[in-house]
Design an enzyme around this catalytic site. Structure first.
Site, PDB file in Angstrom:
ATOM      1  N   ASP A 169       0.827  -1.222   0.000  1.00 30.39           N
ATOM      2  CA  ASP A 169       0.000   0.000   0.000  1.00 30.39           C
ATOM      3  C   ASP A 169       0.858   1.267   0.000  1.00 30.39           C
ATOM      4  O   ASP A 169       0.552   2.237  -0.686  1.00 30.39           O
ATOM      5  CB  ASP A 169      -0.901   0.052   1.253  1.00 30.39           C
ATOM      6  CG  ASP A 169      -2.052  -0.935   1.153  1.00 30.39           C
ATOM      7  OD1 ASP A 169      -2.092  -1.716   0.182  1.00 30.39           O
ATOM      8  OD2 ASP A 169      -2.915  -0.924   2.057  1.00 30.39           O
ATOM      9  N   GLU A 226      18.131  -8.956 -13.770  1.00 35.01           N
ATOM     10  CA  GLU A 226      18.110  -9.049 -12.301  1.00 35.01           C
ATOM     11  C   GLU A 226      19.150 -10.043 -11.833  1.00 35.01           C
ATOM     12  O   GLU A 226      19.413 -11.056 -12.511  1.00 35.01           O
ATOM     13  CB  GLU A 226      16.749  -9.532 -11.781  1.00 35.01           C
ATOM     14  CG  GLU A 226      15.685  -8.488 -11.739  1.00 35.01           C
ATOM     15  CD  GLU A 226      14.357  -9.024 -11.215  1.00 35.01           C
ATOM     16  OE1 GLU A 226      14.373  -9.876 -10.293  1.00 35.01           O
ATOM     17  OE2 GLU A 226      13.323  -8.597 -11.741  1.00 35.01           O
ATOM     18  N   ASN A 260      16.931 -13.088 -15.681  1.00 34.50           N
ATOM     19  CA  ASN A 260      17.029 -12.902 -14.230  1.00 34.50           C
ATOM     20  C   ASN A 260      17.717 -14.129 -13.663  1.00 34.50           C
ATOM     21  O   ASN A 260      17.179 -15.238 -13.726  1.00 34.50           O
ATOM     22  CB  ASN A 260      15.642 -12.769 -13.582  1.00 34.50           C
ATOM     23  CG  ASN A 260      15.011 -11.411 -13.870  1.00 34.50           C
ATOM     24  OD1 ASN A 260      15.612 -10.555 -14.519  1.00 34.50           O
ATOM     25  ND2 ASN A 260      13.800 -11.210 -13.386  1.00 34.50           N
ATOM     26  N   HIS A 300       5.027  -6.569 -14.435  1.00 29.02           N
ATOM     27  CA  HIS A 300       5.821  -7.239 -13.394  1.00 29.02           C
ATOM     28  C   HIS A 300       4.861  -7.652 -12.267  1.00 29.02           C
ATOM     29  O   HIS A 300       4.766  -6.985 -11.237  1.00 29.02           O
ATOM     30  CB  HIS A 300       6.909  -6.277 -12.888  1.00 29.02           C
ATOM     31  CG  HIS A 300       8.009  -6.947 -12.111  1.00 29.02           C
ATOM     32  ND1 HIS A 300       9.349  -6.812 -12.403  1.00 29.02           N
ATOM     33  CD2 HIS A 300       7.968  -7.747 -11.039  1.00 29.02           C
ATOM     34  CE1 HIS A 300      10.081  -7.506 -11.550  1.00 29.02           C
ATOM     35  NE2 HIS A 300       9.260  -8.078 -10.703  1.00 29.02           N
ATOM     36  N   ARG A 358      16.107   0.129 -14.559  1.00 34.40           N
ATOM     37  CA  ARG A 358      15.039  -0.772 -15.000  1.00 34.40           C
ATOM     38  C   ARG A 358      13.906  -0.724 -13.975  1.00 34.40           C
ATOM     39  O   ARG A 358      14.091  -1.105 -12.831  1.00 34.40           O
ATOM     40  CB  ARG A 358      15.554  -2.210 -15.141  1.00 34.40           C
ATOM     41  CG  ARG A 358      14.422  -3.158 -15.483  1.00 34.40           C
ATOM     42  CD  ARG A 358      14.840  -4.614 -15.444  1.00 34.40           C
ATOM     43  NE  ARG A 358      13.699  -5.447 -15.742  1.00 34.40           N
ATOM     44  CZ  ARG A 358      13.276  -6.449 -14.972  1.00 34.40           C
ATOM     45  NH1 ARG A 358      13.922  -6.775 -13.868  1.00 34.40           N
ATOM     46  NH2 ARG A 358      12.228  -7.148 -15.301  1.00 34.40           N
ATOM     47  N   TYR A 403      19.582 -15.717 -10.245  1.00 36.80           N
ATOM     48  CA  TYR A 403      19.879 -15.576  -8.811  1.00 36.80           C
ATOM     49  C   TYR A 403      20.710 -16.731  -8.258  1.00 36.80           C
ATOM     50  O   TYR A 403      21.541 -16.538  -7.394  1.00 36.80           O
ATOM     51  CB  TYR A 403      18.578 -15.500  -7.994  1.00 36.80           C
ATOM     52  CG  TYR A 403      17.880 -14.171  -8.106  1.00 36.80           C
ATOM     53  CD1 TYR A 403      16.980 -13.921  -9.137  1.00 36.80           C
ATOM     54  CD2 TYR A 403      18.127 -13.152  -7.189  1.00 36.80           C
ATOM     55  CE1 TYR A 403      16.346 -12.697  -9.255  1.00 36.80           C
ATOM     56  CE2 TYR A 403      17.488 -11.919  -7.295  1.00 36.80           C
ATOM     57  CZ  TYR A 403      16.609 -11.690  -8.327  1.00 36.80           C
ATOM     58  OH  TYR A 403      15.994 -10.480  -8.434  1.00 36.80           O
ATOM     59  N   ASN A 453       7.951  -9.783 -17.156  1.00 36.78           N
ATOM     60  CA  ASN A 453       8.978 -10.218 -16.224  1.00 36.78           C
ATOM     61  C   ASN A 453       8.630 -11.608 -15.699  1.00 36.78           C
ATOM     62  O   ASN A 453       7.556 -11.819 -15.129  1.00 36.78           O
ATOM     63  CB  ASN A 453       9.064  -9.257 -15.026  1.00 36.78           C
ATOM     64  CG  ASN A 453      10.130  -9.697 -14.032  1.00 36.78           C
ATOM     65  OD1 ASN A 453      11.322  -9.633 -14.317  1.00 36.78           O
ATOM     66  ND2 ASN A 453       9.708 -10.183 -12.866  1.00 36.78           N
ATOM     67  N   GLU A 454       9.518 -12.554 -15.904  1.00 44.53           N
ATOM     68  CA  GLU A 454       9.456 -13.885 -15.302  1.00 44.53           C
ATOM     69  C   GLU A 454       8.112 -14.601 -15.441  1.00 44.53           C
ATOM     70  O   GLU A 454       7.462 -14.944 -14.437  1.00 44.53           O
ATOM     71  CB  GLU A 454       9.790 -13.798 -13.807  1.00 44.53           C
ATOM     72  CG  GLU A 454      11.157 -13.242 -13.528  1.00 44.53           C
ATOM     73  CD  GLU A 454      11.609 -13.494 -12.098  1.00 44.53           C
ATOM     74  OE1 GLU A 454      10.770 -13.811 -11.241  1.00 44.53           O
ATOM     75  OE2 GLU A 454      12.810 -13.371 -11.842  1.00 44.53           O
TER      76      GLU A 454
HETATM   77  C1  BGC Z   1      11.501 -10.897  -9.124  1.00 47.35           C
HETATM   78  C2  BGC Z   1      11.507  -9.773  -8.119  1.00 47.35           C
HETATM   79  C3  BGC Z   1      11.824 -10.319  -6.751  1.00 47.35           C
HETATM   80  C4  BGC Z   1      13.206 -10.970  -6.779  1.00 47.35           C
HETATM   81  C5  BGC Z   1      13.659 -11.560  -5.468  1.00 47.35           C
HETATM   82  C6  BGC Z   1      12.621 -11.874  -8.950  1.00 47.35           C
HETATM   83  O1  BGC Z   1      12.143 -13.158  -9.160  1.00 47.35           O
HETATM   84  O2  BGC Z   1      11.441 -10.393 -10.437  1.00 47.35           O
HETATM   85  O3  BGC Z   1      10.273  -9.128  -8.174  1.00 47.35           O
HETATM   86  O4  BGC Z   1      11.741  -9.368  -5.744  1.00 47.35           O
HETATM   87  O5  BGC Z   1      13.190 -12.016  -7.704  1.00 47.35           O
HETATM   88  O6  BGC Z   1      12.833 -12.601  -5.071  1.00 47.35           O
END
Ligand code: BGC
Length: 497
Positions: A80, A405, A336, A150, A105, A338, A194-195
């Site tokens: 919010d 990302e 993206n 997104h 971005r 991680y 996105n994703e």
């Molecule tokens: C997403 C983000 C998220 C990040 C960390 C990505 O999968 O695009 O929105 O905050 O990962 O979890």
């Protein structure tokens, strides 16, 4: 009993001691990034903007979901107010300037611009806000890179099926045209979605994200199918009507881990299977040679569907028309990245029948040496980024890649040395890949500021800048990683921390 406790403690400490520092070695070649390499930082509208019901904004599924199911969010919070970026873009801009990024971005909130999802109502206040952002970014030499979608689907669309109704192709197409017309004179890099894998599988398969549909192996696949067609429709519209005057690029952002095989002695066919079931699912139709889903997936799901007693496949191949529209519908691949996993064949297949887990017939594990972030899914595996970039180079004709990302979660402390290590190691992975001929041109860190981390609320922080959530001014304060990143951007080389 006591002996047991001591043993347990020792095992715990020993396994901790086995964790390796998050790092990656330079593999030869240039020590500097190419002169035109672009560095950025990423955010998304719902996670930072706040102002959920201000100035004519419509509702998104995340507004409705967090309000009706507060217990589903770890700390019972919502977006919010979030970072109040709708009212505090100036503060975000200061942070971006401090980082010296080349691009920012961020995403547009579809329901802030088109509260009904279609063009029956166009919200001028929303247009004014994004115009202000874009103009200020450009005035400061920061290029806007805009994600059109997104996660925050207009509620209006969810009422009749959201991504499972193929009318979303038409809605998204005209939303995209509206964006090109309104902002395309200044925005030259567009990311349609996105994703998709994440919002489809989590939202329509596992009922973990809104709209909380539990229909694994069916509705999640339909969601990805409609997303690919909506993406391609938006891409084709740009090429046909806007490209000659605006000259920008349109792509899509796909998330993927890289996979290693351990138990079968590094079986390449298992790595290939795991990669096709993640990145390949969405990337192959656009960037591959067939204009369709990977054959392996089509075959598996056809066979499973027949076995389940269906008369059609839960994942039909694209017909000739759509195959032509989708194939080649990306000027770049947004990635993206991680983390990574080990993948092994699951025999018999795991998971509900049907489901993605069941169809893929894989099971995943992690290495106890990989350092873990605050998020339970996040382990530091920088080698995986280098390897996935090479995989893309080899499978998709060395398409241009933007790393859109990459990031690390913790408690939000200012002395975030783990994030510095993570960042340094992943930048090294990108540089190694560039030195190995991969066409990676952009890297963007998630995230500029601490923000609303979906079902985890504000309990996991990804920001380069700390966000003081309880202070009336919501200050953004540079963490150690922000200083580190700006020194890399300024020098164009990886500084050893
Ligand atoms: C997403 C983000 C998220 C990040 C960390 C990505 O999968 O695009 O929105 O905050 O990962 O979890």
């Amino acid at each position: 009993m006591r002996a047991h406790l001591i043993l347990a403690l020792c095992l715990h400490l020993c396994s901790k001691a086995a964790t390796e520092k998050c790092q990656l070695k330079h593999k030869g070649g240039n020590r500097e990034f190419p002169a035109n390499f672009s560095f950025g930082a990423s955010t998304a509208a719902y996670q930072i903007e706040g102002a959920w019901n201000e100035d004519g904004k419509g509702l998104s599924i995340w507004d409705t979901y967090t309000h009706t199911n507060p217990e589903r969010i770890r700390d019972r919070t919502n977006g919010d107010a979030a970072a109040e970026s709708y009212h505090r873009f100036e503060q975000d801009l200061v942070a971006l300037k401090e980082l010296k990024v080349n691009f920012y971005r961020f995403s547009f909130s579809w329901p802030r611009l088109l509260p009904n999802a279609d063009t029956t109502v166009i919200n001028q206040k929303g247009i004014d806000y994004y115009n202000m952002m874009i103009d200020k970014l450009l005035a400061n030499n920061i290029e806007p890179m805009v994600t059109m979608f997104h996660c925050d689907l207009p509620d209006a669309l969810n009422k009749f099926g959201g991504f499972t109704n193929d009318i979303i192709i038409k809605y998204f197409h005209y939303y995209a045209e509206f964006l090109y017309e309104t902002f395309g004179d200044r925005v030259k890099k567009w990311i349609t979605f996105n994703e998709p894998f994440d919002y489809c599988v989590l939202g329509y398969g596992r009922a973990y994200f809104p709209p909380l549909v539990h229909s694994p192996g069916v509705a999640d696949y339909l969601c990805m199918d409609n997303t690919l067609r909506a993406h391609a429709a938006a891409y084709r519209a740009y090429k046909a009507k806007y490209f000659s005057a605006q000259g920008g690029k349109v792509g899509i952002t796909i998330s993927s881990r890289f996979y290693y095989n351990q138990q079968n002695g590094g079986d390449e066919s298992i790595v290939e299977r795991a990669m096709q079931y993640s990145l390949g699912w969405l990337a192959n139709p656009i960037f591959g040679k067939t204009g369709n889903y990977p054959q392996l997936i089509l075959d598996d799901i056809w066979n499973n569907s027949m076995r389940e007693g269906l008369s059609w496949s839960r994942l039909p191949a694209f017909d000739e028309f759509w195959s032509k529209v989708i194939k080649g519908s990306g000027d770049f691949l947004g990635l993206n990245y991680y983390t990574s996993r080990y993948a092994e064949l699951a025999d018999p297949a795991d998971g509900e029948i049907p489901s993605w887990e069941y169809d893929s017939q894989l099971q995943y594990s992690v290495d106890e040496k990989w350092k873990q972030g605050k998020s339970d899914w996040l382990y530091c595996v920088p080698q995986g980024l280098e390897d996935i970039l090479k995989w893309i180079r080899d499978h998709y004709d060395n398409v241009e890649v933007f790393v859109t990302e990459n990031g690390w979660s913790d408690n939000g402390q200012l002395e975030d040395s783990e994030r510095v290590d993570y960042l340094q190691a992943h930048l090294q992975a990108v540089l190694n890949a560039v030195n190995d001929g991969c066409n990676v041109t952009h890297y963007s860190h998630w995230s500029l500021i601490d923000n609303f981390e979906w079902n985890m609320g504000y309990t996991q922080k990804f920001g380069l800048f700390y966000l003081n959530l309880t202070s009336p001014n919501k200050e953004r304060i540079a963490k150690k990683s922000a200083r580190y990143y700006s020194s890399v951007i300024e020098s164009g080389k990886i500084i050893l921390s």
